[in-house]
Design a protein around this motif. Sequence first.
Motif, PDB file in Angstrom:
ATOM      1  N   GLY A   1      14.129   5.522   1.922  1.00 49.41           N
ATOM      2  CA  GLY A   1      12.917   5.120   2.678  1.00 49.41           C
ATOM      3  C   GLY A   1      11.663   4.744   1.866  1.00 49.41           C
ATOM      4  O   GLY A   1      10.437   4.681   2.435  1.00 49.41           O
ATOM      5  N   HIS A   2      11.884   4.480   0.544  1.00 51.48           N
ATOM      6  CA  HIS A   2      10.804   4.001  -0.337  1.00 51.48           C
ATOM      7  C   HIS A   2      10.925   2.533  -0.837  1.00 51.48           C
ATOM      8  O   HIS A   2      11.536   2.350  -1.797  1.00 51.48           O
ATOM      9  CB  HIS A   2      10.622   4.886  -1.442  1.00 51.48           C
ATOM     10  N   PRO A   3      10.386   1.668   0.031  1.00 50.82           N
ATOM     11  CA  PRO A   3      10.756   0.156  -0.303  1.00 50.82           C
ATOM     12  C   PRO A   3       9.879  -0.112  -1.495  1.00 50.82           C
ATOM     13  O   PRO A   3       9.187   0.413  -2.007  1.00 50.82           O
ATOM     14  CB  PRO A   3       9.915  -0.585   0.928  1.00 50.82           C
ATOM     15  N   LEU A   4      10.687  -1.322  -2.099  1.00 54.71           N
ATOM     16  CA  LEU A   4      10.249  -1.618  -3.310  1.00 54.71           C
ATOM     17  C   LEU A   4       9.347  -2.842  -3.268  1.00 54.71           C
ATOM     18  O   LEU A   4       9.107  -3.709  -2.345  1.00 54.71           O
ATOM     19  CB  LEU A   4      11.461  -2.368  -4.239  1.00 54.71           C
ATOM     20  N   ILE A   5       8.621  -3.122  -4.444  1.00 56.93           N
ATOM     21  CA  ILE A   5       7.684  -4.185  -4.553  1.00 56.93           C
ATOM     22  C   ILE A   5       8.488  -5.396  -5.146  1.00 56.93           C
ATOM     23  O   ILE A   5       8.922  -5.153  -6.033  1.00 56.93           O
ATOM     24  CB  ILE A   5       6.411  -3.998  -5.352  1.00 56.93           C
ATOM     25  N   LEU A   6       8.496  -6.642  -4.458  1.00 59.61           N
ATOM     26  CA  LEU A   6       8.945  -8.061  -4.978  1.00 59.61           C
ATOM     27  C   LEU A   6       7.980  -8.387  -6.009  1.00 59.61           C
ATOM     28  O   LEU A   6       6.723  -8.562  -5.441  1.00 59.61           O
ATOM     29  CB  LEU A   6       9.326  -8.607  -3.731  1.00 59.61           C
TER      30      LEU A   6
ATOM     31  N   LEU B   1       0.496  -6.666  -2.290  1.00 60.82           N
ATOM     32  CA  LEU B   1       0.039  -7.212  -0.852  1.00 60.82           C
ATOM     33  C   LEU B   1       1.067  -6.828   0.056  1.00 60.82           C
ATOM     34  O   LEU B   1       2.559  -7.266  -0.285  1.00 60.82           O
ATOM     35  CB  LEU B   1      -0.415  -8.567  -0.490  1.00 60.82           C
ATOM     36  N   VAL B   2       0.891  -5.885   1.113  1.00 64.27           N
ATOM     37  CA  VAL B   2       1.974  -5.645   2.190  1.00 64.27           C
ATOM     38  C   VAL B   2       1.539  -6.853   3.262  1.00 64.27           C
ATOM     39  O   VAL B   2       0.639  -6.815   3.879  1.00 64.27           O
ATOM     40  CB  VAL B   2       1.955  -4.247   2.806  1.00 64.27           C
ATOM     41  N   LEU B   3       2.724  -7.822   3.626  1.00 67.64           N
ATOM     42  CA  LEU B   3       2.446  -9.017   4.502  1.00 67.64           C
ATOM     43  C   LEU B   3       4.087  -8.943   5.158  1.00 67.64           C
ATOM     44  O   LEU B   3       5.210  -8.187   4.991  1.00 67.64           O
ATOM     45  CB  LEU B   3       2.320 -10.102   3.617  1.00 67.64           C
TER      46      LEU B   3
ATOM     47  N   GLY C   1      14.836  -2.445   5.159  1.00 68.48           N
ATOM     48  CA  GLY C   1      15.192  -2.958   6.591  1.00 68.48           C
ATOM     49  C   GLY C   1      13.768  -3.381   7.627  1.00 68.48           C
ATOM     50  O   GLY C   1      13.512  -3.636   8.768  1.00 68.48           O
ATOM     51  N   ARG C   2      12.516  -3.240   6.960  1.00 67.79           N
ATOM     52  CA  ARG C   2      11.226  -3.344   7.519  1.00 67.79           C
ATOM     53  C   ARG C   2      11.015  -4.689   7.852  1.00 67.79           C
ATOM     54  O   ARG C   2      11.522  -5.498   7.243  1.00 67.79           O
ATOM     55  CB  ARG C   2      10.199  -2.857   6.999  1.00 67.79           C
ATOM     56  N   ASP C   3      10.114  -5.224   8.524  1.00 70.50           N
ATOM     57  CA  ASP C   3       9.811  -6.628   8.724  1.00 70.50           C
ATOM     58  C   ASP C   3       8.635  -7.088   7.852  1.00 70.50           C
ATOM     59  O   ASP C   3       7.832  -8.042   8.187  1.00 70.50           O
ATOM     60  CB  ASP C   3       9.686  -7.212  10.134  1.00 70.50           C
TER      61      ASP C   3
ATOM     62  N   ALA D   1      11.147  -4.276  -8.372  1.00 69.35           N
ATOM     63  CA  ALA D   1      11.087  -3.598  -9.471  1.00 69.35           C
ATOM     64  C   ALA D   1      10.105  -2.272  -9.120  1.00 69.35           C
ATOM     65  O   ALA D   1       8.780  -2.459  -9.121  1.00 69.35           O
ATOM     66  CB  ALA D   1      10.600  -4.112 -10.700  1.00 69.35           C
ATOM     67  N   PRO D   2      10.826  -1.129  -9.044  1.00 71.36           N
ATOM     68  CA  PRO D   2      10.017   0.053  -8.972  1.00 71.36           C
ATOM     69  C   PRO D   2       9.770   0.462 -10.411  1.00 71.36           C
ATOM     70  O   PRO D   2      10.502  -0.070 -11.383  1.00 71.36           O
ATOM     71  CB  PRO D   2      11.066   0.816  -8.324  1.00 71.36           C
ATOM     72  N   SER D   3       9.046   1.625 -10.769  1.00 70.84           N
ATOM     73  CA  SER D   3       8.893   2.023 -12.043  1.00 70.84           C
ATOM     74  C   SER D   3      10.163   2.606 -12.525  1.00 70.84           C
ATOM     75  O   SER D   3      11.037   3.042 -12.017  1.00 70.84           O
ATOM     76  CB  SER D   3       7.921   3.115 -11.830  1.00 70.84           C
TER      77      SER D   3
ATOM     78  N   VAL E   1      -1.420   2.485 -14.945  1.00 70.49           N
ATOM     79  CA  VAL E   1      -0.916   3.214 -13.639  1.00 70.49           C
ATOM     80  C   VAL E   1      -0.573   2.065 -12.958  1.00 70.49           C
ATOM     81  O   VAL E   1      -0.797   0.927 -13.113  1.00 70.49           O
ATOM     82  CB  VAL E   1      -2.171   3.777 -13.045  1.00 70.49           C
ATOM     83  N   GLU E   2       0.025   2.354 -11.719  1.00 72.21           N
ATOM     84  CA  GLU E   2       0.636   1.371 -10.891  1.00 72.21           C
ATOM     85  C   GLU E   2      -0.304   0.422 -10.244  1.00 72.21           C
ATOM     86  O   GLU E   2      -1.449   0.841  -9.982  1.00 72.21           O
ATOM     87  CB  GLU E   2       1.417   2.080  -9.713  1.00 72.21           C
ATOM     88  N   SER E   3       0.086  -0.612  -9.461  1.00 73.27           N
ATOM     89  CA  SER E   3      -0.666  -1.404  -8.606  1.00 73.27           C
ATOM     90  C   SER E   3      -1.401  -0.832  -7.525  1.00 73.27           C
ATOM     91  O   SER E   3      -0.867   0.258  -7.029  1.00 73.27           O
ATOM     92  CB  SER E   3       0.184  -2.612  -8.355  1.00 73.27           C
TER      93      SER E   3
ATOM     94  N   ILE F   1      -6.224   0.375   1.938  1.00 71.68           N
ATOM     95  CA  ILE F   1      -5.465   0.428   0.706  1.00 71.68           C
ATOM     96  C   ILE F   1      -4.623   1.562   0.738  1.00 71.68           C
ATOM     97  O   ILE F   1      -4.702   2.635   1.466  1.00 71.68           O
ATOM     98  CB  ILE F   1      -6.606   0.949  -0.442  1.00 71.68           C
ATOM     99  N   LEU F   2      -3.186   1.342   0.570  1.00 71.82           N
ATOM    100  CA  LEU F   2      -2.246   2.392   0.721  1.00 71.82           C
ATOM    101  C   LEU F   2      -1.940   3.315  -0.624  1.00 71.82           C
ATOM    102  O   LEU F   2      -1.617   4.332  -0.253  1.00 71.82           O
ATOM    103  CB  LEU F   2      -0.942   1.569   1.087  1.00 71.82           C
ATOM    104  N   ARG F   3      -2.494   2.599  -1.534  1.00 65.73           N
ATOM    105  CA  ARG F   3      -2.365   3.418  -3.002  1.00 65.73           C
ATOM    106  C   ARG F   3      -3.460   2.757  -3.730  1.00 65.73           C
ATOM    107  O   ARG F   3      -3.368   1.537  -4.218  1.00 65.73           O
ATOM    108  CB  ARG F   3      -0.980   3.158  -3.413  1.00 65.73           C
TER     109      ARG F   3
HETATM  110  P1  AMP Z   1       6.337   1.757  -6.398  1.00 69.40           P
HETATM  111  O1  AMP Z   1       6.573   3.154  -6.229  1.00 69.40           O
HETATM  112  O2  AMP Z   1       5.296   1.428  -7.519  1.00 69.40           O
HETATM  113  O3  AMP Z   1       7.576   0.917  -6.804  1.00 69.40           O
HETATM  114  O4  AMP Z   1       5.639   1.062  -5.319  1.00 69.40           O
HETATM  115  C1  AMP Z   1       6.301   1.055  -3.902  1.00 69.40           C
HETATM  116  C2  AMP Z   1       5.521   1.583  -2.804  1.00 69.40           C
HETATM  117  O5  AMP Z   1       5.057   0.359  -2.080  1.00 69.40           O
HETATM  118  C3  AMP Z   1       6.278   2.252  -1.777  1.00 69.40           C
HETATM  119  O6  AMP Z   1       6.378   3.631  -2.012  1.00 69.40           O
HETATM  120  C4  AMP Z   1       5.475   1.969  -0.717  1.00 69.40           C
HETATM  121  O7  AMP Z   1       4.395   2.822  -0.834  1.00 69.40           O
HETATM  122  C5  AMP Z   1       4.675   0.583  -0.938  1.00 69.40           C
HETATM  123  N1  AMP Z   1       5.626  -0.356  -0.127  1.00 69.40           N
HETATM  124  C6  AMP Z   1       6.388  -1.442  -0.479  1.00 69.40           C
HETATM  125  N2  AMP Z   1       7.009  -2.022   0.337  1.00 69.40           N
HETATM  126  C7  AMP Z   1       6.167  -1.705   1.613  1.00 69.40           C
HETATM  127  C8  AMP Z   1       6.153  -1.961   2.918  1.00 69.40           C
HETATM  128  N3  AMP Z   1       6.806  -2.782   3.289  1.00 69.40           N
HETATM  129  N4  AMP Z   1       5.270  -1.544   3.863  1.00 69.40           N
HETATM  130  C9  AMP Z   1       4.422  -0.598   3.298  1.00 69.40           C
HETATM  131  N5  AMP Z   1       4.663   0.025   1.988  1.00 69.40           N
HETATM  132  C10 AMP Z   1       5.305  -0.677   1.116  1.00 69.40           C
END
Ligand code: AMP
Length: 278
Positions: A31-36, A64-66, A81-83, A108-110, A144-146, A158-160
């Motif tokens: 449930g923790h999606p990755l950043i592309l 950016l979440v898009l 599986g999100r859009d 790539a996550p950390s 620190v992370e993005s 801002i989500l994070r």
């Molecule tokens: P990181 O933990 O640095 O790999 O960053 C990933 C984090 O980005 C996830 O734990 C989410 O909080 C956020 N994230 C990634 N994809 C999405 C998405 N599709 N919608 C919302 N938040 C996302």
Amino acid sequence: MPTETVYGLAANALDGAAVAAVFAKKQRPAGHPLILHARDPRPFARFDDRAERLSAFWPGPLALVLPVMRDSGVASVVTGGRDTIAVRCPDHPVALALLEMLPFPLAAPSANRFGEVSPTTAAHVMAAFPELPVLDGGSCQVGVESTIVDLTGPVAAILRPGGIPGDAVALALGEELGVAGQTAAPGTLPAHYAPRARVVLAEDAATAVVALRKAGVRASAIRRRPSPEYARALYAELREADATGAEVIVCEPAAIGGLGDAVNDRLRRAAASWEPPG
Ligand code: AMP
Ligand code: MG
């Protein structure tokens, strides 16, 4: 791979099995999606005017979440599986060279096990994953992370907090940012980024450490400094305190605003992670 934020555990974002292997390595819940990560993320997400404006921060520590581009070939495990999809272009010469050389983007996550302190040197990664090849790009310059900005709603939020200050994002957008609920971002947990020792926050760490040591507690201090420096040093110092066998790490909060917001966010989560032994 090194990035300007933290080291990443990178996989071909178009290859579901490769991305699944990253989740398994990290023991990261699905449930923790990755950043592309891409040199140009446009083929993978639908950019609107706001996204174009914020793309001025790339290469840089802003995700950016898009809406995801459906036919772009991104493996569905990347987004869970999100859009929607989180995208960014990292600002590190090695990461950029890699992305320019490869015919696919990288999810790539950390490069740490889920919940643990993120790595900011190649040695940190090798300690956790000795079996993996590590590209040594030196110490991460942001540390620190993005910053993650959600652009899928009517108001950017801002989500994070992270490497790009919220004020700079609002200024570039020309609008106030919305407040994201604590649960708005999948995978942003109240407890995270934790060393083994208990983390506590105090305005004056030196005094707190003296008191703790008098009480027989092995305590170490992490002192406040200008926020960009604090962000750069934070994860390495948490790791060092653990390595010296500290039971308690007393951390001084960073100044409010700028990178201090990201430092304070990570400190709060690290402090929230502690559970009493037994
Ligand atoms: P990181 O933990 O640095 O790999 O960053 C990933 C984090 O980005 C996830 O734990 C989410 O909080 C956020 N994230 C990634 N994809 C999405 C998405 N599709 N919608 C919302 N938040 C996302
Ligand atoms: Mg992480």
